[in-house]
Design a protein around this motif. Structure first.
Motif, short mmCIF file in Angstrom:
data_model
loop_
_atom_site.label_atom_id
_atom_site.label_comp_id
_atom_site.label_asym_id
_atom_site.label_seq_id
_atom_site.Cartn_x
_atom_site.Cartn_y
_atom_site.Cartn_z
N ALA A 333 38.26 50.28 30.15
CA ALA A 333 38.42 48.82 30.03
C ALA A 333 39.39 48.44 28.93
O ALA A 333 40.06 47.41 29.02
N TRP A 334 39.49 49.26 27.89
CA TRP A 334 40.34 48.94 26.73
C TRP A 334 41.83 48.94 27.07
O TRP A 334 42.64 48.34 26.36
N THR A 335 42.20 49.61 28.17
CA THR A 335 43.62 49.67 28.55
C THR A 335 44.03 48.49 29.43
O THR A 335 45.21 48.35 29.75
N GLY A 336 43.08 47.66 29.83
CA GLY A 336 43.38 46.52 30.70
C GLY A 336 43.95 45.33 29.93
O GLY A 336 44.26 45.42 28.75
N ASP A 337 44.04 44.22 30.61
CA ASP A 337 44.60 43.00 30.01
C ASP A 337 43.51 42.11 29.41
O ASP A 337 43.78 40.99 28.99
N PHE A 338 42.27 42.63 29.40
CA PHE A 338 41.16 41.82 28.91
C PHE A 338 41.04 41.92 27.39
O PHE A 338 41.55 42.84 26.77
N ALA A 339 40.29 40.96 26.81
CA ALA A 339 40.05 40.96 25.36
C ALA A 339 38.66 40.41 25.08
O ALA A 339 38.09 39.69 25.90
N GLY A 340 38.11 40.76 23.91
CA GLY A 340 36.83 40.23 23.47
C GLY A 340 35.69 40.52 24.41
O GLY A 340 35.57 41.61 24.98
N ALA A 341 34.83 39.51 24.61
CA ALA A 341 33.64 39.67 25.46
C ALA A 341 34.02 39.99 26.90
O ALA A 341 33.29 40.71 27.60
N THR A 342 35.17 39.47 27.35
CA THR A 342 35.63 39.73 28.72
C THR A 342 35.89 41.21 28.94
O THR A 342 35.62 41.76 30.01
N MET A 343 36.44 41.89 27.90
CA MET A 343 36.70 43.32 28.00
C MET A 343 35.40 44.10 28.14
O MET A 343 35.27 45.00 28.98
N THR A 344 34.39 43.75 27.32
CA THR A 344 33.09 44.43 27.38
C THR A 344 32.41 44.15 28.72
O THR A 344 31.81 45.05 29.32
#
Length: 466
Positions: A333-344
């Protein structure tokens, strides 16, 4: 984007980089490293004893004494303030900025932070006193005034701590996280969530430390267990990727990490900075917040409470932040375009192969963790306000606190985190100065306690002691 918002945000980000520059990071880690060495790696050698104290397996006369709540309740109050958005959002933010290596630096900061947490909570119990309402007062403001002999440094700490409670960890990030989580997972209107949240906080906090600790003692263990179980399910279903994930964390801690997917790449220094800053945001070692709760513990021994309190950093970072970090890495998930709570949330959805149950687990964890953090920081701010202005200022403070919770739900996330980081760093500075200046008190109390324990053991086992 609003030009005024951009100008304010850029100024705050510059201030944040200055506050959290190398001097503060060196002071934080350096204090923990010094205490670790001088106390003989107390956080490793005596962690089993500390855990026995926490879970009641080691009863002794020191477990009762003057105080408002039990040692366990004081620990849960401190954990209620530390186990929050930092464990879910903060870890994701650190890894997004510094790569998986940030998790390693979180571990290191937590290891040394356990010694720091031990020292500051020991001092809190040693220098505590009673207020006009008969409640226990303690924390850095008291050991800075009575131990160091610096009233202006004590007032500076209390002022910054009120800033953290009102404009940092205590209100804005938590309220925002709860409102967003309820909106995403339950489709709840933000306005209704804000009203319910404010009423719940008012109901619990008006009852003082007994009410807060009672809620914390019930909710914190349950929610921590729930979240750890959820992470273990994700890690269990992705067990094949776990060895590679741990290798990636350790490698990128010392080499940085190249651009991968939506991750823009980061060097070693950024991994260190983001890992330590977010780690401190999560476990609060060195900030001086946990000692305020520790001071309320019913105990006759400042060392015993220091041991109990240092387990907070162990539970918060070594266990819960690790679970979140490894979940983000094993799922990619860390390699995607998400950040913060959305990434988790994305990590749990991918790890559990469910776009419903994964996000729901994160949202439930986030809402409860954030709620208990608000409760803990409400108490910290109240004790600091009492120190600055007396008990007459408690009710006005609580009203302002509730208003800030309601307004924090509608603030922009980037601004929230930068403000929280700045006031956190400012709060840590006077506390760390106090720890350095009172280090000999910590060492002397520790040596005396363990010498006494050794004598007790010899009295009970005279043959084995010969």
């Amino acid at each position: 984007m609003n030009p005024l918002h951009d100008t304010i945000f850029n100024f705050l980000r510059t201030l944040d980089s200055f506050v959290w520059g190398p001097p503060l990071l060196i002071l934080l880690v350096g204090t923990g490293l010094y205490l670790t060495i001088r106390l003989g790696f107390i956080q490793i050698r005596y962690l089993p004893l500390a855990l026995q104290y926490v879970f009641g397996g080691k009863k002794d006369p020191d477990s009762t004494g003057e105080g408002d709540v039990s040692s366990f309740a004081a620990l849960c109050t401190a954990l209620s303030a530390t186990i929050g958005t930092g464990n879910i959002v903060g870890v994701a933010t650190a890894i997004k900025l510094g790569g998986p290596g940030a998790l390693f630096w979180m571990w290191l900061a937590a290891l040394f932070g356990m010694a720091t947490k031990y020292a500051e909570c020991l001092l809190a119990v040693k220098y505590r006193e009673v207020d006009a309402n008969g409640q226990i007062l303690g924390g850095p403001m008291y050991y800075l005034e009575k131990g160091v002999g610096s009233k202006w440094l004590a007032k500076l700490f209390a002022l910054f701590a009120v800033g953290v409670a009102c404009f940092g960890i205590g209100t804005f990030p938590q309220a925002n996280a709860i409102v967003e989580a309820a909106h995403i997972s339950l489709n709840a209107p933000k306005e209704i969530t804000v009203v319910i949240l404010t009423l719940l906080v008012a109901t619990v906090t008006l009852g003082g430390i007994q009410s807060i600790s009672k809620v914390a003692s019930t909710v914190v263990p349950l929610m921590a267990g729930f979240y750890i179980m959820a992470c273990l399910i994700v890690l269990g279903t992705n067990f094949h990727a776990l060895p590679a994930a741990i290798e990636t964390v350790i490698q990128s801690a010392f080499t940085g990490h190249a651009a991968t997917g939506g991750f823009v790449g980061a060097g070693m220094m950024l991994a260190i900075q983001s890992g330590i800053a977010r780690g401190v945001f999560s476990n609060e070692s060195g900030l001086g917040s946990a000692p305020i709760a520790a001071a309320a513990a019913q105990t006759n021994s400042c060392v015993r409470q220091g041991l109990v309190s240092m387990t907070g950093t162990f539970f918060d970072t070594i266990i819960i932040c690790t679970m979140t970090g490894l979940t983000l890495v094993v799922t990619g998930a860390w390699t995607g375009d998400f950040a913060g709570a959305t990434m988790t949330t994305h990590a749990f959805a991918a790890g559990l192969h469910s776009d419903y149950y994964g996000p729901l687990m994160v949202s439930i964890g986030l809402m409860f963790f954030a709620f208990t953090t608000i409760l803990g920081w409400n108490y910290y701010g109240e004790r600091c306000i009492t120190y600055l202005f007396g008990v007459k200022a408690i009710m006005p403070y609580k009203i302002v606190f509730l208003v800030l919770i309601a307004s924090g739900a509608f603030m922009q996330l980037d601004m929230i985190w930068v403000i929280a980081d700045i006031v956190n760093g400012l709060m840590a500075i006077p506390n760390l100065i106090g720890l350095v200046m009172l280090r000999h008190v910590v060492i002397a109390e520790t040596q005396q306690y363990f010498a006494s324990l050794k004598l007790q053991h010899q009295d009970k086992n005279p043959i084995s002691a010969q």
